[in-house]
Design a protein around this motif. Structure first.
Motif, short mmCIF file in Angstrom:
data_model
loop_
_atom_site.label_atom_id
_atom_site.label_comp_id
_atom_site.label_asym_id
_atom_site.label_seq_id
_atom_site.Cartn_x
_atom_site.Cartn_y
_atom_site.Cartn_z
N THR A 56 -53.44 46.48 -31.97
CA THR A 56 -53.24 47.74 -31.25
C THR A 56 -54.45 48.08 -30.39
N GLN A 57 -55.62 48.08 -31.00
CA GLN A 57 -56.80 48.56 -30.28
C GLN A 57 -57.42 47.51 -29.36
N SER A 58 -57.78 46.35 -29.89
CA SER A 58 -58.49 45.35 -29.08
C SER A 58 -57.58 44.69 -28.05
N LEU A 59 -56.39 44.29 -28.47
CA LEU A 59 -55.54 43.50 -27.58
C LEU A 59 -54.65 44.36 -26.69
N ALA A 60 -53.99 45.37 -27.24
CA ALA A 60 -53.07 46.17 -26.43
C ALA A 60 -53.78 47.28 -25.65
N ARG A 61 -54.58 48.08 -26.34
CA ARG A 61 -55.26 49.19 -25.66
C ARG A 61 -56.57 48.79 -25.00
N ARG A 62 -57.14 47.67 -25.46
CA ARG A 62 -58.45 47.20 -24.97
C ARG A 62 -59.52 48.26 -25.21
N GLN A 63 -59.52 48.78 -26.43
CA GLN A 63 -60.48 49.79 -26.86
C GLN A 63 -61.07 49.38 -28.20
N PRO A 64 -62.21 49.96 -28.59
CA PRO A 64 -62.77 49.65 -29.91
C PRO A 64 -61.78 49.98 -31.02
N GLN A 65 -61.80 49.16 -32.04
CA GLN A 65 -60.92 49.35 -33.18
C GLN A 65 -61.41 50.48 -34.08
N LEU A 66 -60.50 51.00 -34.87
CA LEU A 66 -60.87 51.97 -35.90
C LEU A 66 -61.90 51.33 -36.83
N TYR A 67 -61.72 50.05 -37.09
CA TYR A 67 -62.62 49.29 -37.96
C TYR A 67 -64.04 49.31 -37.41
N GLU A 68 -64.19 49.08 -36.13
CA GLU A 68 -65.51 49.07 -35.50
C GLU A 68 -66.11 50.47 -35.45
N PHE A 115 -51.08 52.54 -34.99
CA PHE A 115 -50.07 51.61 -34.48
C PHE A 115 -48.80 52.36 -34.10
N LEU A 116 -48.33 53.23 -35.00
CA LEU A 116 -47.12 53.99 -34.72
C LEU A 116 -47.33 54.98 -33.57
N GLY A 117 -48.53 55.54 -33.46
CA GLY A 117 -48.85 56.40 -32.33
C GLY A 117 -48.77 55.64 -31.01
N PHE A 118 -49.29 54.42 -31.01
CA PHE A 118 -49.22 53.57 -29.82
C PHE A 118 -47.76 53.24 -29.50
N LEU A 119 -46.98 52.92 -30.50
CA LEU A 119 -45.55 52.66 -30.30
C LEU A 119 -44.89 53.86 -29.65
N GLY A 120 -45.22 55.07 -30.11
CA GLY A 120 -44.63 56.29 -29.59
C GLY A 120 -44.99 56.57 -28.13
N GLU A 121 -46.01 55.91 -27.61
CA GLU A 121 -46.39 56.07 -26.20
C GLU A 121 -45.49 55.26 -25.26
N HIS A 122 -44.57 54.48 -25.84
CA HIS A 122 -43.74 53.58 -25.04
C HIS A 122 -42.27 53.80 -25.31
N ASP A 123 -41.48 53.66 -24.25
CA ASP A 123 -40.03 53.66 -24.43
C ASP A 123 -39.55 52.21 -24.44
N ASP A 124 -38.26 52.02 -24.67
CA ASP A 124 -37.74 50.66 -24.79
C ASP A 124 -38.00 49.84 -23.53
N ARG A 135 -54.35 36.80 -28.68
CA ARG A 135 -55.62 36.17 -29.08
C ARG A 135 -55.81 34.79 -28.45
N GLN A 136 -54.72 34.11 -28.16
CA GLN A 136 -54.80 32.77 -27.57
C GLN A 136 -54.93 32.81 -26.05
N GLY A 137 -54.91 34.01 -25.47
CA GLY A 137 -55.04 34.16 -24.03
C GLY A 137 -53.72 34.11 -23.29
#
Length: 172
Positions: A56-68, A115-124, A135-137
């Motif tokens: 969600t964070q690194s790959l889709a949003r390209r933002q720091p993760q909650l973990y970081e 993750f669910l918040g990110f899903l809610g930002e998108h329609d079908d 991750r594989q580019g």
């Protein structure tokens, strides 16, 4: 049923089952490993949160993760963004230390909610047309990312249930 609704319900049902599998387990039980080449329930829960957070964070949003941002420190771990436990060796598994059960569940829940918040930002439509890099580019759609993660959490929820059953038997 719409794609977004299907994804949301899949994740929510999986979470409900994961909570059932964790209910009443001691710290010792979530750290149990059948042998040195197997994961513990704690590792599975950590990986669950890590996978959702990283995608969600690194790959889709390209933002720091909650973990970081905070969770690695709270869990007593290093904030290595791409360390999700995938590809661990036996030595890596033996060196992995399980954080407190309550903190693990809180992190996994925070990653799931994000993750669910990110899903809610998108329609079908945007799920099937918005591209991202995995991750594989490779370029994939958000729908493909969500499909991968629905499979991921279902697999790991089942692992947690199996490990619980190994220790407590049927219906315990």
């Amino acid at each position: 049923m719409a794609l977004q609704e299907f994804i949301r319900e899949s994740i929510e049902i999986n979470w409900e089952w994961l909570e059932r599998y964790l209910d009443g387990l001691t710290q010792e039980e979530i750290e149990y490993r059948p042998n040195d080449q197997c994961h513990s329930i704690g590792f599975v829960v950590w990986h669950y949160g890590r996978a959702l957070d990283m995608w969600t964070q690194s790959l889709a949003r390209r933002q720091p993760q909650l973990y970081e941002q905070e969770w690695a420190g709270r869990l007593g771990m290093k904030p290595e963004a791409m360390d999700v436990g995938f590809g661990y060796s036996v030595e890596d598994l033996n060196n992995w230390r399980c954080p407190d059960k309550a903190l693990l569940v809180q992190y996994a829940a925070a990653a799931r909610d994000n993750f669910l918040g990110f899903l809610g930002e998108h329609d079908d439509s945007s799920l099937t047309t918005t591209m991202m890099t995995n991750r594989q580019g490779n370029e994939i759609t958000l729908a493909t990312m969500f499909r991968i993660l629905v499979w991921e959490v279902n697999q790991h929820g089942g692992q947690a249930g199996y490990l619980r059953g190994m220790q407590r038997g049927l219906g315990q």
